[in-house]
Design an enzyme around this catalytic site. Structure first.
Site, PDB file in Angstrom:
ATOM      1  N   LYS A  97       0.822  -1.218   0.000  1.00  0.00           N
ATOM      2  CA  LYS A  97       0.000   0.000   0.000  1.00  0.00           C
ATOM      3  C   LYS A  97       0.852   1.263   0.000  1.00  0.00           C
ATOM      4  O   LYS A  97       0.464   2.277  -0.567  1.00  0.00           O
ATOM      5  CB  LYS A  97      -0.937   0.014   1.216  1.00  0.00           C
ATOM      6  CG  LYS A  97      -2.107  -0.937   1.078  1.00  0.00           C
ATOM      7  CD  LYS A  97      -3.163  -0.615   2.126  1.00  0.00           C
ATOM      8  CE  LYS A  97      -4.310  -1.608   2.076  1.00  0.00           C
ATOM      9  NZ  LYS A  97      -5.279  -1.366   3.167  1.00  0.00           N
TER      10      LYS A  97
ATOM     11  N   LYS B 158      -6.495 -10.315  -8.164  1.00  0.00           N
ATOM     12  CA  LYS B 158      -7.666 -10.293  -7.274  1.00  0.00           C
ATOM     13  C   LYS B 158      -8.709  -9.301  -7.754  1.00  0.00           C
ATOM     14  O   LYS B 158      -8.362  -8.234  -8.253  1.00  0.00           O
ATOM     15  CB  LYS B 158      -7.212  -9.869  -5.857  1.00  0.00           C
ATOM     16  CG  LYS B 158      -7.189 -11.006  -4.881  1.00  0.00           C
ATOM     17  CD  LYS B 158      -6.928 -10.510  -3.466  1.00  0.00           C
ATOM     18  CE  LYS B 158      -8.151  -9.841  -2.862  1.00  0.00           C
ATOM     19  NZ  LYS B 158      -7.984  -9.489  -1.439  1.00  0.00           N
TER      20      LYS B 158
ATOM     21  N   LYS C 245     -11.452  -3.207  -5.654  1.00  0.00           N
ATOM     22  CA  LYS C 245     -12.233  -1.978  -5.755  1.00  0.00           C
ATOM     23  C   LYS C 245     -11.498  -0.914  -6.559  1.00  0.00           C
ATOM     24  O   LYS C 245     -12.104   0.025  -7.040  1.00  0.00           O
ATOM     25  CB  LYS C 245     -12.573  -1.452  -4.367  1.00  0.00           C
ATOM     26  CG  LYS C 245     -11.371  -0.942  -3.583  1.00  0.00           C
ATOM     27  CD  LYS C 245     -11.821  -0.289  -2.297  1.00  0.00           C
ATOM     28  CE  LYS C 245     -10.696  -0.114  -1.308  1.00  0.00           C
ATOM     29  NZ  LYS C 245      -9.544   0.675  -1.789  1.00  0.00           N
TER      30      LYS C 245
END
Ligand code: TRP
Length: 353
Positions: A116, A208, A211
Site C-alpha cells: 500500500k 484479485k 475496488k
C-alpha cells in the site's frame, strides 16, 4: 489456562466499491457464522479507512453503505453486533497499549504495508504502518476467538496472535494476580477458506477482484443491478476450452477456475460439485447459468441495500445500538488491561493488589 467462549469478530473497510469478492469472501461467511455462533461482532472499520485519505462526505456514505450491505445480506443486528469502529473508543485506546507491546521488527515484515505504501514510503501515514496493531486491538478488545478473513489478512492475524502472546507473557504475573489465570488474551484462530477465499478479476484471472481496478468490468459491484451483473458475466474473460470434469483440469486456467469458484460460492457447493454438472460444457452454456445464479442471489441484496441507504436515520440507529453493545464488552476488557498494566484508573480495580 483461561477458557474463552467462542466469539467471532470481523471487519470491513468503508472505502467504497463493495464487490462480489467482499460479499463471497467476507459478508456471506459472516451470515453463516451468525447461524452457528453464540456471539458475532461485525465492524465497519472507519479508523482503518483513514489510513489512506478519504473524502469526508464520501466516507460517511460508505460507512452507511457497508452497514446496509451487512443487513441486506442477512446479518441480523439483533443477534449480531453491527457497529462502526470510531464509535467505540476502546479500539484506539487498546491500540496504543499494543503499540508498546508490538515490535518495530514485526511491523517491518508486513507485506500489505509495503504494497500500500508503494515506492514513496516516506510519505505514507504512520496510521498505515500501524494498521495491523489497530486490527489486533479490534479483535482483542473483545477477546475474540475466531476471525473470518480473506487470505490477504493472514499475516495480520499472525501479528495479532504474537501481540496476544507477548502481552500474556510480559504481564504474566500481573494477569495471575488479577485473577485471570495464565492467559488474558486468547490466541485467535483465523478462519480462511471456502471456494471463494480469493475471487479474481473478471478481466484477468491472475489478479484479485479489486475496488481499485480501473475497469468496471473486472468486478461485480454490490450496487450493480440485474442488467449490469448479466453484462459483466457475459463479458468475463474465458479460454476456448470446455470445462473439465475434474478440479485438476482447472489448473493453469485461471479464468475458468475463477468462474467455477464463483458459481460454487454463490451456490454454497464445492468446485467438484459444479464440475459434476458442467464438466464438458462450453462457456456458452455455463455463463448463462452463472448469470442466472448471480442475478438470483445478488439482485435482492442490491434492492435491499438501495432501500436501506435511502433511510440513513435507520442505519445510524442500528450503528448506535451496536456501538453501545460492543462497548459493553470492550470496556471491561480495557479496565482489566489497565489494571494488569499498572495504570491507576477511575473506579475500583477489578481486584486490588
Ligand atoms: N484489514 C481487514 C481487511 O482489510 C479489515 C479489518 C480491520 C479486520 N480490523 C479487522 C478484519 C479485524 C478482521 C478483524 O480486510
Amino acid at each position: 489456562m483461561a477458557a474463552f467462549n467462542e466469539l467471532v469478530f470481523s471487519g470491513v473497510q468503508p472505502t467504497g466499491n463493495l464487490h462480489l469478492g467482499n460479499y463471497l469472501g467476507a459478508i456471506k461467511r459472516f451470515v453463516e457464522m451468525q447461524e452457528r455462533n453464540a456471539q458475532c461482532l461485525y465492524c465497519v472499520v472507519d479508523l482503518h479507512a483513514i489510513t489512506l485519505w478519504q473524502d469526508p462526505q464520501a466516507l460517511r456514505g460508505q460507512i452507511r453503505e457497508v452497514t446496509a450491505a451487512f443487513l441486506a445480506a442477512g446479518i441480523d443486528p439483533k443477534r449480531s453486533i453491527v457497529f462502526n469502529q470510531s464509535q467505540v473508543p476502546q479500539h484506539a485506546e487498546l491500540a496504543w497499549i499494543f503499540n508498546c507491546v508490538a515490535r518495530l521488527g514485526w511491523l517491518n515484515r508486513m507485506t500489505q504495508f509495503k504494497d500500500k505504501a508503494g515506492k514513496d514510503r516516506e510519505n505514507a501515514s504512520i496510521g498505515l504502518y500501524d494498521y495491523p496493531v489497530l486490527m489486533a486491538a479490534d479483535i482483542l478488545a473483545y477477546r475474540a476467538t475466531h476471525v473470518p478473513v480473506g487470505e490477504d489478512q493472514k499475516q495480520h492475524l499472525e501479528l495479532t496472535r504474537d501481540i496476544a502472546q507477548k502481552f500474556n507473557n510480559d504481564f504474566g504475573s500481573s494477569i495471575q494476580a488479577h485473577g485471570h489465570g495464565e492467559q488474558f488474551f486468547p490466541i485467535t484462530e483465523p478462519l480462511i477458506g471456502g471456494p471463494a477465499a480469493r475471487v479474481m478479476s473478471l478481466r484477468d484471472g491472475t489478479k484479485k477482484m479489486s475496488k481499485s481496478d480501473p475497469s468496471e468490468y473486472s468486478r461485480i459491484a454490490l450496487t450493480d443491478d440485474a442488467d449490469a451483473i448479466a453484462q459483466k458475466v457475459r463479458k468475463a474473460k474465458t479460454d476456448p476450452e470446455a470445462l473439465p470434469s475434474e478440479v485438476e483440469g482447472l489448473k493453469g486456467r485461471p479464468e475458468a477456475d475463477n468462474l467455477v469458484g464463483i458459481f460454487a460460492a454463490l451456490r454454497g457447493i464445492t468446485r467438484e460439485d459444479v464440475l459434476k454438472d458442467f464438466g464438458g460444457a462450453q462457456f456458452s452454456s455455463f455463463k448463462p447459468a452463472l448469470v442466472d445464479l448471480a442475478v438470483e442471489t445478488l439482485a435482492p441484496i442490491n434492492a435491499e441495500m438501495k432501500r436501506l441507504v435511502a433511510d440513513p436515520a435507520h442505519i445510524d440507529a442500528v450503528l448506535a445500538d451496536g456501538a453501545a453493545r460492543a462497548e459493553a464488552i470492550a470496556a471491561p476488557t480495557l479496565d482489566a488491561v489497565k489494571d494488569i498494566v499498572g495504570f491507576v484508573r477511575r473506579g475500583p480495580a477489578l481486584r486490588a493488589v
